[in-house]
Enzyme design. Structure first.
Site, PDB file in Angstrom:
ATOM      1  N   ASP A 247       0.819  -1.204   0.000  1.00 20.50           N
ATOM      2  CA  ASP A 247       0.000   0.000   0.000  1.00 20.50           C
ATOM      3  C   ASP A 247       0.856   1.258   0.000  1.00 20.50           C
ATOM      4  O   ASP A 247       2.029   1.238   0.380  1.00 20.50           O
ATOM      5  CB  ASP A 247      -0.907   0.016   1.241  1.00 20.50           C
ATOM      6  N   LYS A 269      -4.004   3.148  -2.460  1.00 21.20           N
ATOM      7  CA  LYS A 269      -5.252   3.879  -2.702  1.00 21.20           C
ATOM      8  C   LYS A 269      -5.109   5.269  -2.111  1.00 21.20           C
ATOM      9  O   LYS A 269      -4.441   5.468  -1.091  1.00 21.20           O
ATOM     10  CB  LYS A 269      -6.436   3.164  -2.048  1.00 21.20           C
ATOM     11  N   MET A 382      -8.841   8.138   8.364  1.00 22.39           N
ATOM     12  CA  MET A 382      -9.082   8.737   7.045  1.00 22.39           C
ATOM     13  C   MET A 382     -10.063   9.908   7.119  1.00 22.39           C
ATOM     14  O   MET A 382     -10.941  10.069   6.270  1.00 22.39           O
ATOM     15  CB  MET A 382      -9.598   7.674   6.056  1.00 22.39           C
TER      16      MET A 382
END
Length: 483
Positions: A247, A269, A382
Site C-alpha cells: 500500500d 489507494k 481517514m
C-alpha cells in the site's frame, strides 16, 4: 572448533559453582535430560530447591578432584574464583574430560553456543570464544527467520523417516524429495496448525505428485510506519516473499526489511490521487499465486481494521488460493501510543470506538448520538478531509464543544506531528498547522493527555491565536501609573 551436539540424557555432568551462572548451566543441562552434580560450599536458593526436589545432587565443599568420578561425562566450571576454575580445568584435562570454564576460552576444551531452539530443531552459533555477543546477535537474527513451524516440520519428517528412506534409498533422490518438500506449502500448513493437511501433503509428495504448482498469499499488517513495530511473523513473511503488493502508506523503512530480490508492486489507494482498483489487486494476487509464487499483500496498519482484508480473503477463498494472515499494529494503537494518548483510562474513557470517515456516504451511516456520548474515546481513520463535518455532526449530536482532540500526523514515523486543541477549534487548528494525510483523529478527554504524556518527537502543537486577539503589551510607564 569442531561442532557437535552432545547426547547427555541420563548422564552425569559436574557443575562447579553455586551461584547465578551455575543456575543457568544446571537448568540447561536439566533441559537436555542430564543428571547435574553441583559442587560448591553453598548454593543459591534456586539451586537448593532443585537439590531438594531431587533433580540435582549437591557435592558440598570446595572443589575436589575426586568429584571427577568415573561416571562424569562433562565438566563446567562456573565460579568467580580464577584459581578454582584453573584447578577444575587441569583436573578435567588430566581425566580427558571436556571442560567449559565460563567466560574463559583459553581454559575451555568446549564452548557452549548461542542456540535457537524450535522443538527438536536446534541451531547452534559459536564465535570460537572470541565474540560471544556477536553470536548472540546472530541468534536474534535467526530467531526471526525460523518460527515454530520448522520444529514441527522436523517432528513430522522424523515420524516418517523410515518410510522416506525406504521410498528414496538413494541419497540424491532423497535430497530432491526434501527440496520439493521445503518449497511446498507444507510449512504454511504447519503454521496454520493444519496438521492433517500437512500429513496428506507429505504423503502426496512422497509418491511423486507435484506439491509446488500452487503459490500462496500472506496478508501482512505493516503497522503505522515504525519498522520496529513489525512482528517476527511479518519479518519472516517479508523475507520469504517472491512478490510484495504494498500500500501507499507502507513506509520505506518497512520495505527495506523485505527480501531484496522480490518483485515490488505498489497498489495503493488515495482519496485525492491515483488509486489501484480493488479488482486489480485481486487479479494480481491470483496471477502470481497461480504462477507458484509466494505473495505478500502488505498493508498499512492492520489488514482487518479498515483494510479490506476480509474482502481479499473472500476472493482468495473463492479461487482456492492458500492464505495466511499476520496481524499488524493498527494506527489507532500505534499513533495514540506514540503521541502519549491512552485510548482508555479509568478516569476518562471506558469505551473505544474506531470509525472511518473518508467519504460522505460512510459518515451518513454512522450513529452520531452514540458517538457523542461521554466517557469514551473516538478514533477517526481517514478523516483529515472531513474535519469540519466531523466536528459539526458530533456537536449537533450533543458532544461538548470543549471536548479535547488530538491529530496525529505520520504517527510513529520520524516526521510525526501531534496537534491538540478543543473540538470547536478542530478544522481551523488543522488548517493553521496544515495537517496532511496520513493523520489520525482522536476525540475524547484522553486526547488532552498528549500534552502531559508525550514522549516521541516534538511536543504537541496548539492553535495560535490571531494577532488581533492577543492582549496589548503594557508599557513600564503604564505600570508605574497603575502603582
Amino acid at each position: 572448533m569442531f561442532p557437535l551436539f552432545a547426547a547427555l540424557k541420563g548422564r552425569a555432568v559436574l557443575v562447579v559453582g553455586g551461584g547465578a551462572v551455575a543456575e543457568r548451566k544446571v537448568l540447561a543441562l536439566l533441559h537436555a535430560g542430564a543428571l547435574p552434580r553441583i559442587g560448591a560450599p553453598d548454593l543459591s536458593p534456586a539451586l537448593a530447591q532443585l537439590v531438594g526436589a531431587g533433580r540435582a545432587q549437591w557435592l558440598q565443599g570446595r572443589f575436589d578432584a575426586q568429584w571427577l568420578a568415573s561416571d562424569i561425562w562433562l565438566v563446567i566450571a562456573a565460579t568467580d574464583d580464577i584459581a578454582t576454575n584453573r584447578a577444575v580445568a587441569a583436573a578435567a584435562e588430566a581425566q580427558r574430560l571436556f571442560v567449559n570454564v565460563v567466560d574463559d576460552a583459553q581454559l575451555s576444551s568446549f564452548h557452549v553456543p548461542a542456540v535457537v531452539e524450535r522443538g527438536p530443531l536446534q541451531i547452534a552459533i559459536s564465535s570460537g570464544g572470541s565474540a560471544p555477543m556477536v553470536a548472540r546477535h546472530v541468534r536474534r537474527q535467526l530467531e526471526q527467520l525460523f518460527d515454530h513451524a520448522w520444529g514441527e516440520l522436523v517432528s513430522l519428517v522424523g515420524k516418517h523417516r523410515s518410510s522416506i528412506r525406504n521410498r528414496f534409498p538413494e541419497l540424491g533422490a532423497r535430497r530432491q524429495f526434501f527440496d520439493r518438500l521445503i518449497e511446498s506449502p507444507l510449512l504454511g500448513l504447519l503454521r496454520r496448525r493444519q496438521h492433517g493437511a500437512a500429513e496428506a501433503l507429505l504423503a502426496q509428495t512422497m509418491v511423486g505428485q507435484s506439491a509446488t504448482s500452487s503459490g500462496s498469499v500472506v496478508l501482512v499488517g505493516a503497522g503505522s510506519g515504525d519498522p520496529g513495530l513489525l512482528t517476527l511473523s511479518a519479518l519472516r513473511a517479508l523475507n520469504q516473499a517472491d512478490v510484495i503488493l504494498y500500500d501507499r502508506l507502507v513506509s520505506i523503512e518497512v520495505l527495506q526489511l523485505a527480501r531484496r530480490d522480490a518483485d515490488y508492486i505498489e497498489v495503493g489507494k488515495s482519496a485525492q490521487g491515483r488509486s489501484t482498483a480493488q479488482e486489480h489487486i485481486h487479479a494480481l494476487m491470483l496471477e502470481h499465486a497461480r504462477a507458484g509464487r509466494r505473495v505478500v499483500r502488505l498493508k498499512g496498519g492492520d489488514a482487518f481494521v479498515f483494510g479490506r482484508g476480509g474482502e481479499e480473503l473472500q476472493f482468495l477463498r473463492a479461487n482456492a488460493v492458500p492464505y495466511e494472515v499476520v496481524p499488524g499494529i493498527t494506527a489507532a494503537l500505534a499513533c495514540a501510543a506514540y503521541a502519549g494518548i491512552p485510548l482508555t483510562h479509568r478516569d476518562h474513557a471506558q469505551q473505544l470506538r474506531l470509525v472511518t470517515a473518508h467519504c460522505k456516504d460512510s459518515m451518513d451511516t454512522l450513529d452520531w448520538p452514540e458517538l457523542a456520548k461521554a466517557r469514551q474515546t473516538l478514533v477517526f481513520y481517514m478523516g483529515v478531509a472531513a474535519l469540519e463535518q466531523i466536528r459539526d455532526r458530533l456537536t449537533a449530536a450533543g458532544l461538548a464543544t470543549n471536548t479535547p482532540f488530538a491529530l496525529v500526523e505520520n504517527g510513529s514515523r520520524s516526521n510525526q506531528r501531534v496537534v491538540t486543541g478543543l473540538l470547536r477549534e478542530l478544522p481551523d487548528t488543522a488548517a493553521q498547522h496544515q495537517v496532511q494525510s496520513p493523520a489520525l483523529l482522536v476525540v475524547g478527554d484522553v486526547a488532552a493527555l498528549a500534552d502531559e504524556l508525550h514522549w516521541f518527537g516534538n511536543a504537541p502543537l496548539h492553535a495560535t491565536p490571531p494577532v488581533s486577539s492577543l492582549p496589548a503589551k503594557t508599557s513600564p510607564a503604564t505600570l508605574a501609573d497603575a502603582a
